[in-house]
Design an enzyme around this catalytic site. Structure first.
Site, PDB file in Angstrom:
ATOM      1  N   GLU A   1      -9.924  -1.404   5.408  1.00 52.27           N
ATOM      2  CA  GLU A   1     -10.549  -1.143   6.693  1.00 52.27           C
ATOM      3  C   GLU A   1     -11.819  -1.981   6.854  1.00 52.27           C
ATOM      4  OE1 GLU A   1      -8.898   0.382   8.790  1.00 52.27           O
ATOM      5  OE2 GLU A   1      -8.210   2.381   8.234  1.00 52.27           O
TER       6      GLU A   1
ATOM      7  N   ASP B   1       0.827  -1.197   0.000  1.00 47.34           N
ATOM      8  CA  ASP B   1       0.000   0.000   0.000  1.00 47.34           C
ATOM      9  C   ASP B   1       0.865   1.252   0.000  1.00 47.34           C
ATOM     10  OD1 ASP B   1       0.908  -0.207   2.723  1.00 47.34           O
ATOM     11  OD2 ASP B   1      -0.932  -1.266   3.231  1.00 47.34           O
TER      12      ASP B   1
ATOM     13  N   HIS C   1      -7.816  -4.906  10.153  1.00 48.76           N
ATOM     14  CA  HIS C   1      -7.585  -4.552   8.755  1.00 48.76           C
ATOM     15  C   HIS C   1      -6.320  -5.213   8.213  1.00 48.76           C
ATOM     16  CE1 HIS C   1      -5.259  -0.968  10.437  1.00 48.76           C
ATOM     17  NE2 HIS C   1      -4.419  -1.409   9.529  1.00 48.76           N
TER      18      HIS C   1
ATOM     19  N   ASP D   1      -7.994  -3.336  14.435  1.00 52.84           N
ATOM     20  CA  ASP D   1      -9.398  -3.548  14.075  1.00 52.84           C
ATOM     21  C   ASP D   1      -9.550  -4.650  13.038  1.00 52.84           C
ATOM     22  OD1 ASP D   1      -8.344  -2.292  11.877  1.00 52.84           O
ATOM     23  OD2 ASP D   1      -9.721  -0.589  11.896  1.00 52.84           O
TER      24      ASP D   1
END
Length: 260
Positions: free
Chosen positions: A143, A67, A138, A136
């Protein structure tokens, strides 16, 4: 799916490096998927050591970053292209021209996602993808709520992710709101996925990823559908796993010839 519970991040880094070294010895022109953040750093440290001390060569290999932030100036020290260069490529003998990252400064971000997908495909696909895991759940910057079939595209970061990443910047105000990230479908195309997660703050995400339902609310859970995924976690990150004792037993009794 294999879950290996280890004593710490250095041991996890060494095991991941074992898998990468075995791949490169068998296929010198392998394509590596390169993650950033703090979790993969022990892997890159160990690969640099093996290059220096053992002559492990990356000269014929290629790398694709997972990314990139959108909006950082080229060469910004926290751009992921720069992090990959600093932590990995400048420490080994890989050709810098064969280490690729999405262009977060592209004039047409949507077209850049399509270009990056095509570049991965043209290289023959990723042989081994290094992954971290967000608190979380991801993966990359997919996300919660991301499509499980998504491809490389623009994503908006949650405030939790921005807060988690603020430690790399002078303040949270400097953390970009947008990124280009390989999609979950893109990640799942890699032949072998190796995920490192350490620390008690990752324990809920590790549990949801490994033992929870496959759901977009926990993007990491899609890895349950991959035929060759290895989770390398320390005791703290494994603390909420229901089958932790089984994972330990499986690792302790694994045939020596099987590898990761």
């Amino acid at each position: 799916m294999e879950v290996v519970i280890l004593s710490g991040k250095e041991q996890a880094g060494a095991l991941a490096a074992d898998a990468i070294e075995a791949l490169l010895r068998a296929k010198p022109d392998a394509v590596l998927g390169l993650a950033t953040g703090s979790s993969p750093l022990p892997i890159y440290d160990e690969l640099a050591r093996r290059h220096r001390d053992r002559g492990l060569s990356f000269a014929a290999a290629q790398g694709f970053a997972l990314d990139e932030y959108v909006g950082l100036a080229p060469g910004h020290p926290e751009s992921y292209a720069e992090v990959v260069r600093r932590e990995f490529s400048q420490r080994v003998d890989i050709d810098p021209a064969r280490v690729h990252a999405p262009d977060g400064a592209a004039a047409d971000i949507a077209a850049e996602g399509e270009r990056y997908e095509a570049a991965i495909k043209a290289a023959g696909g990723v042989d081994l993808q290094i992954l971290g895991l967000g608190t979380d759940g991801h993966l990359g910057f997919n996300e919660p709520g991301s499509s499980l079939a998504s491809r490389t595209r623009l994503k908006t970061l949650t405030e939790q992710t921005r807060q988690d990443n603020a430690r790399f910047f002078d303040s949270i105000d400097e953390v970009p709101h947008h990124v280009l990230t390989q999609g979950l479908g893109t990640i799942m195309d890699a032949k072998h996925l190796v995920l490192i997660a350490t620390g008690a703050n990752k324990a809920p995400a590790v549990h949801a990823t490994v033992e929870g339902p496959v759901t977009a609310i926990c993007p990491g859970s899609v890895l349950q559908l991959h035929p060759h995924v290895t989770f390398l976690v320390d005791e703290a990150a494994a603390s909420e796993l229901t089958l932790a004792d089984y994972y330990r037993h499986t690792w302790a009794n694994k045939p020596s010839w099987q590898g990761l």
